[in-house]
Design a protein around this motif. Sequence first.
Motif, PDB file in Angstrom:
ATOM      1  N   GLY A  16     -55.335  69.995  61.747  1.00 57.87           N
ATOM      2  CA  GLY A  16     -54.515  70.796  60.747  1.00 57.87           C
ATOM      3  C   GLY A  16     -55.482  71.644  60.069  1.00 57.87           C
ATOM      4  N   SER A  17     -56.667  71.479  60.075  1.00 57.11           N
ATOM      5  CA  SER A  17     -57.628  72.249  59.286  1.00 57.11           C
ATOM      6  C   SER A  17     -58.936  72.401  60.090  1.00 57.11           C
ATOM      7  CB  SER A  17     -57.899  71.370  58.046  1.00 57.11           C
ATOM      8  OG  SER A  17     -59.179  71.801  57.289  1.00 57.11           O
ATOM      9  N   MET A  18     -59.404  73.772  59.819  1.00 58.98           N
ATOM     10  CA  MET A  18     -60.535  74.151  60.374  1.00 58.98           C
ATOM     11  C   MET A  18     -61.854  73.514  59.569  1.00 58.98           C
ATOM     12  SD  MET A  18     -59.891  76.040  62.961  1.00 58.98           S
ATOM     13  CE  MET A  18     -58.326  77.055  63.619  1.00 58.98           C
ATOM     14  N   SER A  19     -61.855  73.613  58.611  1.00 56.27           N
ATOM     15  CA  SER A  19     -62.803  72.824  57.664  1.00 56.27           C
ATOM     16  C   SER A  19     -62.854  71.347  57.830  1.00 56.27           C
ATOM     17  CB  SER A  19     -62.627  73.239  56.237  1.00 56.27           C
ATOM     18  OG  SER A  19     -61.331  72.785  55.613  1.00 56.27           O
ATOM     19  N   SER A  20     -62.060  70.523  57.739  1.00 57.79           N
ATOM     20  CA  SER A  20     -62.036  69.371  58.085  1.00 57.79           C
ATOM     21  C   SER A  20     -62.446  68.916  59.402  1.00 57.79           C
ATOM     22  CB  SER A  20     -60.685  68.482  57.782  1.00 57.79           C
ATOM     23  OG  SER A  20     -59.843  68.770  58.859  1.00 57.79           O
ATOM     24  N   LEU A  21     -62.042  69.770  60.560  1.00 59.51           N
ATOM     25  CA  LEU A  21     -62.736  69.761  61.927  1.00 59.51           C
ATOM     26  C   LEU A  21     -64.147  69.875  62.022  1.00 59.51           C
ATOM     27  CD1 LEU A  21     -61.893  69.257  64.655  1.00 59.51           C
ATOM     28  CD2 LEU A  21     -61.271  71.521  65.111  1.00 59.51           C
ATOM     29  N   ALA A  22     -64.371  70.903  61.183  1.00 60.40           N
ATOM     30  CA  ALA A  22     -65.943  71.341  61.162  1.00 60.40           C
ATOM     31  C   ALA A  22     -66.798  70.030  60.773  1.00 60.40           C
ATOM     32  CB  ALA A  22     -66.032  72.708  60.473  1.00 60.40           C
ATOM     33  N   ARG A  23     -66.103  69.502  59.774  1.00 52.61           N
ATOM     34  CA  ARG A  23     -67.022  68.364  59.008  1.00 52.61           C
ATOM     35  C   ARG A  23     -67.014  67.274  60.174  1.00 52.61           C
ATOM     36  NH1 ARG A  23     -64.126  70.008  54.282  1.00 52.61           N
ATOM     37  NH2 ARG A  23     -62.430  68.286  54.827  1.00 52.61           N
ATOM     38  N   GLU A  24     -65.722  66.805  60.710  1.00 57.74           N
ATOM     39  CA  GLU A  24     -65.981  65.851  61.690  1.00 57.74           C
ATOM     40  C   GLU A  24     -66.883  66.151  62.845  1.00 57.74           C
ATOM     41  OE1 GLU A  24     -62.542  64.064  64.605  1.00 57.74           O
ATOM     42  OE2 GLU A  24     -61.682  65.072  62.899  1.00 57.74           O
ATOM     43  N   LEU A  25     -66.895  67.290  63.386  1.00 59.88           N
ATOM     44  CA  LEU A  25     -67.874  67.704  64.627  1.00 59.88           C
ATOM     45  C   LEU A  25     -69.178  67.995  64.174  1.00 59.88           C
ATOM     46  CD1 LEU A  25     -65.321  69.739  66.709  1.00 59.88           C
ATOM     47  CD2 LEU A  25     -65.648  67.423  66.754  1.00 59.88           C
ATOM     48  N   GLN A  26     -69.293  67.904  62.598  1.00 62.49           N
ATOM     49  CA  GLN A  26     -70.546  68.284  62.229  1.00 62.49           C
ATOM     50  C   GLN A  26     -71.178  69.743  62.877  1.00 62.49           C
ATOM     51  OE1 GLN A  26     -73.362  64.896  63.215  1.00 62.49           O
ATOM     52  NE2 GLN A  26     -72.647  63.915  61.222  1.00 62.49           N
ATOM     53  N   ARG A  27     -70.301  70.658  62.677  1.00 66.85           N
ATOM     54  CA  ARG A  27     -70.175  72.069  62.934  1.00 66.85           C
ATOM     55  C   ARG A  27     -69.943  73.057  61.805  1.00 66.85           C
ATOM     56  NH1 ARG A  27     -68.369  72.288  69.026  1.00 66.85           N
ATOM     57  NH2 ARG A  27     -68.656  74.500  68.961  1.00 66.85           N
ATOM     58  N   THR A  28     -70.472  74.243  61.993  1.00 68.65           N
ATOM     59  CA  THR A  28     -69.827  75.107  60.849  1.00 68.65           C
ATOM     60  C   THR A  28     -68.521  75.412  61.223  1.00 68.65           C
ATOM     61  OG1 THR A  28     -70.607  77.112  62.223  1.00 68.65           O
ATOM     62  CG2 THR A  28     -72.203  76.135  60.845  1.00 68.65           C
ATOM     63  N   GLN A  29     -67.890  75.833  60.047  1.00 64.54           N
ATOM     64  CA  GLN A  29     -66.420  76.503  60.284  1.00 64.54           C
ATOM     65  C   GLN A  29     -66.410  77.915  61.045  1.00 64.54           C
ATOM     66  OE1 GLN A  29     -64.141  76.310  56.659  1.00 64.54           O
ATOM     67  NE2 GLN A  29     -62.547  77.520  57.459  1.00 64.54           N
ATOM     68  N   SER A  30     -67.348  78.522  61.063  1.00 61.15           N
ATOM     69  CA  SER A  30     -67.339  79.941  61.662  1.00 61.15           C
ATOM     70  C   SER A  30     -67.554  79.376  63.165  1.00 61.15           C
ATOM     71  CB  SER A  30     -68.511  80.685  61.350  1.00 61.15           C
ATOM     72  OG  SER A  30     -69.689  79.944  61.563  1.00 61.15           O
ATOM     73  N   SER A  31     -68.191  78.635  63.636  1.00 66.26           N
ATOM     74  CA  SER A  31     -68.552  78.248  65.131  1.00 66.26           C
ATOM     75  C   SER A  31     -66.876  77.853  65.538  1.00 66.26           C
ATOM     76  CB  SER A  31     -69.571  77.389  65.292  1.00 66.26           C
ATOM     77  OG  SER A  31     -69.172  76.143  64.826  1.00 66.26           O
ATOM     78  N   ILE A  32     -66.361  76.740  64.675  1.00 63.59           N
ATOM     79  CA  ILE A  32     -65.113  76.404  65.270  1.00 63.59           C
ATOM     80  C   ILE A  32     -64.078  77.665  65.345  1.00 63.59           C
ATOM     81  CG2 ILE A  32     -62.963  75.128  64.534  1.00 63.59           C
ATOM     82  CD1 ILE A  32     -65.598  73.425  65.294  1.00 63.59           C
ATOM     83  N   SER A  33     -63.957  78.443  64.474  1.00 62.87           N
ATOM     84  CA  SER A  33     -63.161  79.641  64.404  1.00 62.87           C
ATOM     85  C   SER A  33     -63.365  80.465  65.586  1.00 62.87           C
ATOM     86  CB  SER A  33     -63.208  80.400  63.096  1.00 62.87           C
ATOM     87  OG  SER A  33     -62.821  79.591  61.851  1.00 62.87           O
ATOM     88  N   GLN A  34     -64.711  80.949  65.998  1.00 62.14           N
ATOM     89  CA  GLN A  34     -65.010  81.489  67.058  1.00 62.14           C
ATOM     90  C   GLN A  34     -64.200  81.221  68.380  1.00 62.14           C
ATOM     91  OE1 GLN A  34     -69.437  81.877  67.540  1.00 62.14           O
ATOM     92  NE2 GLN A  34     -69.450  82.757  65.521  1.00 62.14           N
ATOM     93  N   HIS A  35     -64.237  79.765  68.675  1.00 59.26           N
ATOM     94  CA  HIS A  35     -63.493  79.205  69.906  1.00 59.26           C
ATOM     95  C   HIS A  35     -62.133  79.764  69.884  1.00 59.26           C
ATOM     96  CE1 HIS A  35     -66.516  76.751  71.496  1.00 59.26           C
ATOM     97  NE2 HIS A  35     -66.945  76.558  70.366  1.00 59.26           N
ATOM     98  N   ILE A  36     -61.521  79.629  68.878  1.00 58.84           N
ATOM     99  CA  ILE A  36     -59.974  79.985  68.644  1.00 58.84           C
ATOM    100  C   ILE A  36     -59.736  81.380  68.843  1.00 58.84           C
ATOM    101  CG2 ILE A  36     -57.889  79.722  67.205  1.00 58.84           C
ATOM    102  CD1 ILE A  36     -59.018  77.205  68.096  1.00 58.84           C
ATOM    103  N   ALA A  37     -60.763  82.132  68.254  1.00 54.29           N
ATOM    104  CA  ALA A  37     -60.618  83.444  68.319  1.00 54.29           C
ATOM    105  C   ALA A  37     -60.750  83.971  69.534  1.00 54.29           C
ATOM    106  CB  ALA A  37     -61.507  84.307  67.295  1.00 54.29           C
TER     107      ALA A  37
END
Length: 310
Positions: A16-37
């Motif tokens: 439910g949150s890109m930022s919390s997912l990024a923290r959980e996966l130890q990745r940047t939020q932008s990299s998470i967003s790139q997959h969705i984009a």
Amino acid sequence: MTLEDLRILVAACEAGSMSSLARELQRTQSSISQHIARLEAELGIRLFERHARGVQPTAAGKILKDFALEGLDAIEVGLQRVRALQHGESDTLTITTGGTTVRHFMRHSVVSFRKEHPGVNLRFLPASSTRRCFEILRLNQADLGFVTTGEPARGINEKTIAKQRLFLLTTKDDPLSRRRKLRLQDLKGIRYLGLAGGTTHHSAIEQAAAQRGVELKAEVVFDDFDTAKLFVELGLGQAIVPAVHAYNFERGGGPVKAVLIADLPSVSIGWAFRHWHHLSPAARDFVEITNREIGKLHNVPGLELAAAIR
């Protein structure tokens, strides 16, 4: 579209949150967003609505997430079987359940299954609650769970096989043991032995008692019903147990007696799994064998079998 894109989609829906997912996966939020984009660009449709407090999947996002989850689960199961084949390992069937379930529901099933599937390693992973069983299943640490059914759980499916009434387990010299049946009001003032918190049985008993103005405050807490029987035999108090346990405890002899509590609701039991059609043939056979054995308990007072196994 890659498998990693789909894994990120599923994880984002659940987080439910890109930022919390990024923290959980130890990745940047932008990299998470790139997959969705990338997914949104390829499909030409929005998969998430962005809000101040996080993200929420659109109708399209929910559809893709459900099918992606099923596909990823199938791939994971397939990879596990390929790795086992590669290393010459035997098939393993892992079941998670409460500590005494094997004794009361699966003793004969285990014997029959091992005769029919001598090449399959059968493992049991004890769990203290249905919720814990669900966690183990989600982590792919078990194929099947035998649980209290009826609790909605993300990513978990259930098949109810029976409903059990609840009984007061007490000593034969207790005046309550001479009653044909009891009501919750009759339990006022007993020395109540209670299940540890967090279990479905505990919640059902506590809620029903509170609705009738009865306080059942545990003087002693136990983790499984076999321990409850021991505590009752030692004179520490009275416990509330399900029908099959009550029947087995009485049939086993000793100083205990079980009396039906008429106004406590039944508790449903059955199988939990991620996807039925992803289960191995051995897992489905174990379910069939166990259901057949449980069907033989049709004479147990307070046990109502599902139509499929009567």
